[in-house]
Write an enzyme that holds these catalytic residues in place. Structure first.
Site, PDB file in Angstrom:
ATOM      1  N   HIS A 168      76.077  47.712 -67.358  1.00  0.00           N
ATOM      2  CA  HIS A 168      75.665  48.501 -68.518  1.00  0.00           C
ATOM      3  C   HIS A 168      74.148  48.498 -68.628  1.00  0.00           C
ATOM      4  CE1 HIS A 168      75.885  44.412 -70.157  1.00  0.00           C
ATOM      5  NE2 HIS A 168      75.276  44.804 -71.261  1.00  0.00           N
ATOM      6  N   HIS A 211      71.765  47.484 -70.884  1.00  0.00           N
ATOM      7  CA  HIS A 211      70.895  46.560 -71.613  1.00  0.00           C
ATOM      8  C   HIS A 211      69.842  45.937 -70.708  1.00  0.00           C
ATOM      9  CE1 HIS A 211      73.957  46.026 -75.130  1.00  0.00           C
ATOM     10  NE2 HIS A 211      73.193  47.077 -75.278  1.00  0.00           N
ATOM     11  N   ASP A 232      68.577  43.054 -70.345  1.00  0.00           N
ATOM     12  CA  ASP A 232      68.830  41.779 -69.676  1.00  0.00           C
ATOM     13  C   ASP A 232      69.892  41.907 -68.582  1.00  0.00           C
ATOM     14  OD1 ASP A 232      70.864  42.201 -71.547  1.00  0.00           O
ATOM     15  OD2 ASP A 232      71.077  40.084 -72.051  1.00  0.00           O
ATOM     16  N   HIS A 233      70.189  43.147 -68.208  1.00  0.00           N
ATOM     17  CA  HIS A 233      71.100  43.419 -67.088  1.00  0.00           C
ATOM     18  C   HIS A 233      70.484  44.366 -66.065  1.00  0.00           C
ATOM     19  CE1 HIS A 233      74.796  41.591 -68.903  1.00  0.00           C
ATOM     20  NE2 HIS A 233      74.002  41.682 -69.960  1.00  0.00           N
ATOM     21  N   HIS A 282      81.370  47.280 -75.873  1.00  0.00           N
ATOM     22  CA  HIS A 282      80.047  46.666 -76.055  1.00  0.00           C
ATOM     23  C   HIS A 282      78.979  47.752 -76.023  1.00  0.00           C
ATOM     24  CE1 HIS A 282      76.959  43.589 -75.875  1.00  0.00           C
ATOM     25  NE2 HIS A 282      76.514  44.047 -74.712  1.00  0.00           N
ATOM     26  N   ASP A 286      79.142  42.159 -70.139  1.00  0.00           N
ATOM     27  CA  ASP A 286      79.234  41.597 -71.482  1.00  0.00           C
ATOM     28  C   ASP A 286      80.496  42.038 -72.209  1.00  0.00           C
ATOM     29  OD1 ASP A 286      76.814  40.387 -71.058  1.00  0.00           O
ATOM     30  OD2 ASP A 286      75.695  41.577 -72.509  1.00  0.00           O
ATOM     31  N   HIS A 342      76.778  35.743 -69.370  1.00  0.00           N
ATOM     32  CA  HIS A 342      76.071  34.822 -70.265  1.00  0.00           C
ATOM     33  C   HIS A 342      76.802  33.495 -70.374  1.00  0.00           C
ATOM     34  CE1 HIS A 342      73.077  37.661 -71.923  1.00  0.00           C
ATOM     35  NE2 HIS A 342      74.032  38.570 -71.794  1.00  0.00           N
TER      36      HIS A 342
END
Length: 253
Positions: free
Chosen positions: A53, A55, A57-58, A111, A130, A168
């Protein structure tokens, strides 16, 4: 078969670096940052990035890794406009060749609107971003409880020995919530002992196992009448409503 290495980054993220043992095809899943990946590669090639996805942090390492290695970036078709450097957009039911291995793409919005997962059956590995965590699931930023519950049911239907490579290390926090919700639950209590022992040694709780999660996680038990009763809902309550109640309580926990 895939050999999968966890690269812990930031405060609680995991990047996954995987190699197909038959061909040496090398790929990385959800690179938050490029530097840890380049360090781990130690000069070896990188063939692909798999994004679940959009975001940061990905996908934060996408462009730097692509510039350094010439890798192909693969990500969700429903989110292609938000995946930096994307070369191939994939959707539910498509397969991605990873050398001699392959990954089945699963659309699992909730999400985010365009979240996908990659299931590598021959390696019993699920890269779920996530959507699913050990004893938890992602917050509903862009999707609905119905979408997330459908996604979790798809994961729950996978073989019990499927390893869950979630992005995570949230497991201890999720455990505290689960124990608050289900005090004395036998499956959860046994799992909790294992989790706390790992974290006390500084070990990751990822990958988790689908079978263990199905038995212990409240998020995967929303269609269990006993779970509904513990929440003060009717035994025959709509599982989507039960899931929404669990997710709402976790948001406020």
């Amino acid at each position: 078969m895939l050999t999968i290495t966890l690269l812990p980054v930031r405060s609680d993220n995991y990047i996954f670096l995987a190699v197909d043992s038959a061909t040496g095809f090398r790929f990385v899943v959800d690179p938050a940052d490029a530097e840890p990946v380049l360090d781990a590669l130690a000069g070896e090639k990188l063939d692909a990035i798999l994004n679940t996805h959009h975001h940061g942090d990905h996908v934060g390492g996408n462009l730097e890794l692509k510039a350094a290695t010439g890798c192909t970036i693969i990500g969700p078709a429903a989110d292609r406009d938000r995946i930096p450097g994307i070369d191939r957009a994939v959707a539910d039911g498509e397969t991605v060749a990873l050398g001699a291995s392959e990954a089945l793409v699963m659309d699992v919005p909730g999400h985010t609107r365009g979240h996908i997962a990659y299931y590598c059956a021959e390696s019993a590995a699920l890269f779920c971003g996530d959507t699913l965590f050990a004893l938890g699931c992602g917050r509903l930023f862009e999707g609905t409880p119905a979408q997330m519950w459908d996604a979790l049911k798809r994961f729950r239907a996978l073989p019990a020995d499927t390893r869950i490579y979630c992005a995570h290390e949230y497991t201890e926090s999720n455990l505290r919530f689960a124990e608050h919700l289900l005090p004395g639950d036998p499956a959860l209590s046994a799992y909790g002992v294992e989790i706390r022992a790992k974290r006390a040694q500084g070990l990751p709780t990822v990958p988790a196992l689908i079978g263990q999660e199905t038995a212990a996680s409240p998020f995967l038990r929303a269609d269990d009448g006993e779970m509904a009763a513990k929440l003060g809902l009717a035994v025959n309550a709509d599982p989507v409503a039960v899931f929404a109640e669990i997710r709402g309580r976790k948001d406020r926990f």
